[in-house]
Motif scaffolding. Sequence first.
Motif, short mmCIF file in Angstrom:
data_model
loop_
_atom_site.label_atom_id
_atom_site.label_comp_id
_atom_site.label_asym_id
_atom_site.label_seq_id
_atom_site.Cartn_x
_atom_site.Cartn_y
_atom_site.Cartn_z
N LYS A 83 57.67 -27.25 17.68
CA LYS A 83 58.55 -27.42 16.52
C LYS A 83 59.13 -28.82 16.48
CE LYS A 83 59.58 -22.54 16.30
NZ LYS A 83 60.44 -21.47 16.77
N SER A 84 59.40 -29.37 17.67
CA SER A 84 59.93 -30.72 17.76
C SER A 84 58.91 -31.74 17.24
CB SER A 84 60.29 -31.02 19.22
OG SER A 84 60.74 -32.33 19.35
N LEU A 85 57.63 -31.52 17.57
CA LEU A 85 56.56 -32.41 17.08
C LEU A 85 56.41 -32.31 15.56
CD1 LEU A 85 53.86 -31.79 19.86
CD2 LEU A 85 55.12 -33.91 19.48
N ILE A 86 56.52 -31.08 15.04
CA ILE A 86 56.45 -30.86 13.59
C ILE A 86 57.62 -31.58 12.91
CG2 ILE A 86 56.71 -29.10 11.77
CD1 ILE A 86 55.11 -27.18 13.55
N ALA A 87 58.81 -31.49 13.52
CA ALA A 87 60.01 -32.14 12.96
C ALA A 87 59.83 -33.66 12.87
CB ALA A 87 61.23 -31.81 13.83
N LYS A 88 59.22 -34.25 13.90
CA LYS A 88 59.00 -35.71 13.90
C LYS A 88 58.07 -36.11 12.76
CE LYS A 88 59.83 -36.43 18.81
NZ LYS A 88 59.24 -36.65 20.13
N GLU A 89 57.03 -35.32 12.53
CA GLU A 89 56.10 -35.61 11.42
C GLU A 89 56.81 -35.44 10.07
OE1 GLU A 89 53.19 -36.92 11.46
OE2 GLU A 89 52.82 -36.84 13.62
N SER A 106 63.81 -21.71 12.20
CA SER A 106 64.06 -22.42 13.45
C SER A 106 63.38 -23.79 13.44
CB SER A 106 63.59 -21.59 14.64
OG SER A 106 62.27 -21.15 14.47
N THR A 107 62.30 -23.94 12.68
CA THR A 107 61.61 -25.24 12.56
C THR A 107 62.47 -26.22 11.76
OG1 THR A 107 59.51 -24.04 12.60
CG2 THR A 107 59.42 -26.37 12.00
N TYR A 114 66.65 -33.43 14.83
CA TYR A 114 65.98 -34.74 14.87
C TYR A 114 66.70 -35.72 13.93
CZ TYR A 114 62.11 -38.05 15.29
OH TYR A 114 61.36 -39.18 15.55
N LEU A 115 67.09 -35.24 12.75
CA LEU A 115 67.81 -36.08 11.79
C LEU A 115 69.13 -36.58 12.38
CD1 LEU A 115 67.36 -34.05 8.47
CD2 LEU A 115 66.38 -36.29 8.97
#
Length: 259
Positions: A83-89, A106-107, A114-115
């Motif tokens: 989910k962290s990787l998806i957030a960065k993208e 949760s994503t 991240y923001l």
Amino acid sequence: MKMFVTERRNKIMELLHDKQRLTVKELSEQIGVSEATLRTDLNKMEKDGLLTRTHGGAMLTQQNQPDFDTSFSVREKQNRKEKSLIAKEAFHLIEEKQCILLDASSTALELARYLNQKMIRLTVVTSGIQTALELKDNPNITVILIGGVVTKGSSTIEGTLGVELLDKLHIDILFTSANGFSVENGLTDFNLYEVELKKQMVNRAQKIVAVIDHSKIGITSSAPFASTEQVDVLITNNAIDPDIEQVLAKHNIQVVSAL
């Protein structure tokens, strides 16, 4: 009163969440439809991965069991790294001073985290209580929480009580997750009442970005809230089947794999 198919299947899932296992006879008595109709429903729902057929009835699949998937705190901990990787993208799609809409997934909460680490001025509108709390102390971010009924056992607002708020805003991007995404049915979710709000969110955003786990691609949950044509970008945590990617490209959906 006659129930729509999605309402009926939503009711089946609600009853199974309560009891975990039920017979067709018990379901028929509770819902007030014929056993033949329910068998058709259960067979279709098993095909969609929502439940497992048993002799004379049905039980929840493991991922749909309350102690496995419906508790927000549990879902939040699952696949945190992905989910962290998806957030960065997802962050790459956001521009300074935009107004973005985050659902209560949760994503989306991971994207909010991240923001919080970035120096970016934004307005964030959300139906997620946890997401609003995550961003509330950030001086660069204006947080607007959509009002409504709080879903039990969750951090989600459901229903359309606060939907008029969205009419007063220009929403640049909606970031939304789902229980399933398929070319035929688009983005689908389990909770019928939450879906009503999500439909309104989709209709009011300029751009729709689906942020979903690759395991949910090809799956259909009980109620659709966005058609495939409405989705602009799909961000997932793994490379998806090239054939599916080709079909999505024909629907003008940009696919991003957060590897």
